[in-house]
Design an enzyme around this catalytic site. Structure first.
Site, mmCIF file in Angstrom:
data_model
loop_
_atom_site.group_PDB
_atom_site.id
_atom_site.type_symbol
_atom_site.label_atom_id
_atom_site.label_comp_id
_atom_site.label_asym_id
_atom_site.label_seq_id
_atom_site.Cartn_x
_atom_site.Cartn_y
_atom_site.Cartn_z
ATOM 1 N N SER A 239 28.550 14.265 -7.205
ATOM 2 C CA SER A 239 28.641 14.453 -5.763
ATOM 3 C C SER A 239 28.810 15.937 -5.414
ATOM 4 O O SER A 239 27.928 16.741 -5.709
ATOM 5 C CB SER A 239 29.777 13.601 -5.206
ATOM 6 O OG SER A 239 29.667 13.452 -3.811
ATOM 7 N N ASP A 467 23.078 3.198 -4.498
ATOM 8 C CA ASP A 467 23.637 4.468 -4.049
ATOM 9 C C ASP A 467 23.290 4.719 -2.592
ATOM 10 O O ASP A 467 22.162 4.496 -2.163
ATOM 11 C CB ASP A 467 23.056 5.600 -4.915
ATOM 12 C CG ASP A 467 23.985 6.786 -5.039
ATOM 13 O OD1 ASP A 467 24.629 7.128 -4.035
ATOM 14 O OD2 ASP A 467 24.051 7.376 -6.126
ATOM 15 N N HIS A 514 27.465 4.996 -5.488
ATOM 16 C CA HIS A 514 27.551 6.456 -5.543
ATOM 17 C C HIS A 514 28.349 6.931 -6.752
ATOM 18 O O HIS A 514 27.991 7.914 -7.390
ATOM 19 C CB HIS A 514 28.191 6.950 -4.243
ATOM 20 C CG HIS A 514 28.417 8.426 -4.193
ATOM 21 N ND1 HIS A 514 27.423 9.350 -4.418
ATOM 22 C CD2 HIS A 514 29.546 9.152 -3.931
ATOM 23 C CE1 HIS A 514 27.913 10.574 -4.307
ATOM 24 N NE2 HIS A 514 29.203 10.477 -4.024
#
Length: 539
Positions: A239, A467, A514
């Site tokens: 991320s 995701d 994610h």
């Protein structure tokens, strides 16, 4: 490898943008830390009851203790080492930074696991605080070193926004199995249990402000590398950590063997170019991070990704996938979202531009803070055993309530809706193509005649099947990187082409969201081990 590769992708997957994944009530209430509070009047978004929330706020579990509990779930590691140079006591409301105590008695002795109790041992597990230059600058480090063998390779792992290295607890054991590798996980400066110096941006220019915010993190990483006397390493970032990994590769070239980006933020330009409208709040990355139910994510496949795109084989190459997508267009089968999008709420834009972070709200909430955090943790960790979910909830709250520092960089790096102000798609093709000195060092003060260009590095982009991050941005980045390689080597000699290591590919981890390293940790670890062994073979 079971993950889907770029060649194994499908055009429908490539066209996916940030969307709202399946969010449903948990089928089993027992998979939450406070299942009894799922019932009754207050069993909605915030699953932790008022009484339990107040009890946790009053207990004020130190971050070091919470981290220690999470790491105790690492297989074969019964008593993980945990230094107490930071996070040994609850944060003071008057302190401007997280207290940093360099005393020797606050250090943690390494823990060794022998081959008698550790089938992949012997290994040494360490927890340290690495001092950097300047006032109150130090990085929290957790490492795993293989014993009785040569150490030739290093893997460095960077977490996402507001998180900490403890979130990788499902990966440390699996990744440290690879012979010849040492695994490091770092808390970003101003996050986790790293020190928290005041965050300030002095530049007035927009681009310089962005660069200054990025430098806050990447300069600390480079200082850490020098302190550790590591010449080259493989860098994994999740991320925001993935965003910073790219920024590091561009600013400090010549030190990476491979770059692995796990659901990185900040690649696409913004939603306007693709959808010609602003994203709906329910479709934004920010909202989905707090509302996505991971039990639904890890137990269900994404119906928008055709089954052939989730396996490997000759029938799953890019040309065939494109042909299938064209046939779907002719048949009128459109699986991409077509609903009109609405602007983000004004209050959200106001808070973002005012640089009021979600963690500020947790700190201001006082006794309600744990209850607010449970709205995220009960969904984020709903697929885990109850005791692990509880440990991660306590760990997350212990970090979120710390004094603000690195979290304030977010508003300079991302715009409301979590799209980058300086998108990586504009610059990721430069990874592995920067000018460096003949000896491999950076070239800021070196004459042009003494410079050479990097020979490229492999870039791997990983996304979860469910995701909410922009998977299409990953495929676009892959294309940009490979096009840059083709352009660079267009007139190169056969020898130069042979020496080039540049490449890019996208992988999709099945039944993961994610947080691919946690949702699909078994497949993620398997893919990572293959990528690490690939580095070993190349050197």
């Amino acid at each position: 490898m079971t993950a889907t590769t770029a060649n194994g992708g499908n055009d429908d997957t490539r066209m996916r943008t940030q969307q709202s994944p399946l969010a449903s009530k948990r089928a089993r209430e027992s998979n939450t830390p406070t299942e009894e509070n799922r019932r009754g009047k207050f069993g909605g978004f915030f699953t932790l009851g008022y009484k339990e929330g107040f009890t946790q706020w009053w207990a004020n579990i130190p971050a070091a203790a919470a981290e220690h509990t999470v790491l105790s779930y690492i297989p074969f590691l019964r008593k993980p080492p945990t230094h107490t140079q930071t996070g040994s006591a609850p944060p003071s409301t008057n302190a401007s930074t997280m207290s940093l105590d360099p005393s020797i008695d606050k250090e943690a002795a390494p823990v060794k696991t022998s081959s008698l109790v550790d089938p992949y041992g012997p290994r040494q597990w360490s927890s340290q605080m690495v001092q950097l230059g300047g006032k109150n600058r130090a990085l929290n480090e957790f490492s795993v070193e293989r014993l009785d063998e040569a150490h030739e390779q290093n893997l460095v792992m960077l977490h996402g926004y507001g998180a900490g290295l403890g979130f990788f607890y499902k990966n440390f054991e699996g990744l440290s199995r690879v012979p010849g590798w040492t695994v490091y996980a770092l808390d970003l400066l101003g996050m986790g249990r790293s020190s928290r110096p005041p965050f300030r941006v002095h530049a007035k220019d927009r681009q310089k402000s962005i660069s200054e915010a990025e430098d806050w993190f990447v300069d600390a990483l480079e200082e850490w590398r020098i302190k550790r006397k590591i010449d080259r390493f493989t860098l994994l970032g999740h991320s925001l950590g993935g965003y910073m990994a790219v920024a590091y590769a561009l600013k400090y070239p010549g030190h990476l063997n491979k770059l692995i980006l796990a659901s990185p933020v900040g690649i696409p330009e913004d939603p306007y170019a693709v959808n010609a409208a602003m994203p709906d709040p329910s479709d934004s990355t920010l909202t989905n991070e707090f509302s996505q139910d991971q039990e639904a994510t890890t137990e269900h496949s994404n119906s928008k990704i055709p089954d052939p795109a989730k396996t490997t084989g000759d029938n799953n190459n890019f040309l065939n996938a494109r042909s299938k997508a064209q046939k779907q267009d002719l048949s009128g089968d459109d699986t991409t979202p077509s609903a009109p999008r609405k602007p983000l709420p004004k209050w959200l834009t106001y808070l973002w531009d005012a640089n009021i972070s979600p963690f500020s709200l947790v700190r201001w909430a006082g006794p309600l803070g744990p209850r607010f955090v449970s709205g995220w943790t009960s969904r984020r960790f709903s697929h885990l055993p109850p005791e692990e979910a509880q440990a991660l909830h306590n760990y997350a709250y212990s970090l979120f309530k710390q004094r603000g520092s690195g979290e304030y960089a977010l508003a300079y790096i991302l715009a409301p809706g979590a799209f980058a102000r300086s998108p990586l798609i504009r610059r990721i093709h430069g990874v592995g193509r920067q000018m460096i000195a003949a000896n491999g060092s950076a070239t800021s003060s070196i004459a042009l005649a003494q410079q050479r260009r990097e020979n490229g590095i492999p870039v791997v982009l990983m996304y979860g099947e469910n995701d909410w991050m922009d998977i299409a941005g990953g495929y676009a980045a892959e294309q940009k990187i490979n096009e840059e390689k083709e352009r660079t080597l267009h007139s190169a000699s056969a020898e130069e082409k042979k020496k080039d290591h540049g490449s890019a590919k996208c992988l999709i981890i099945k039944k993961a969201g994610h947080h691919v390293y946690l949702d699909g940790f078994e497949e993620f670890n398997e893919v990572m081990r293959e990528e690490m062994m690939d580095v070993s073979r190349r050197r």
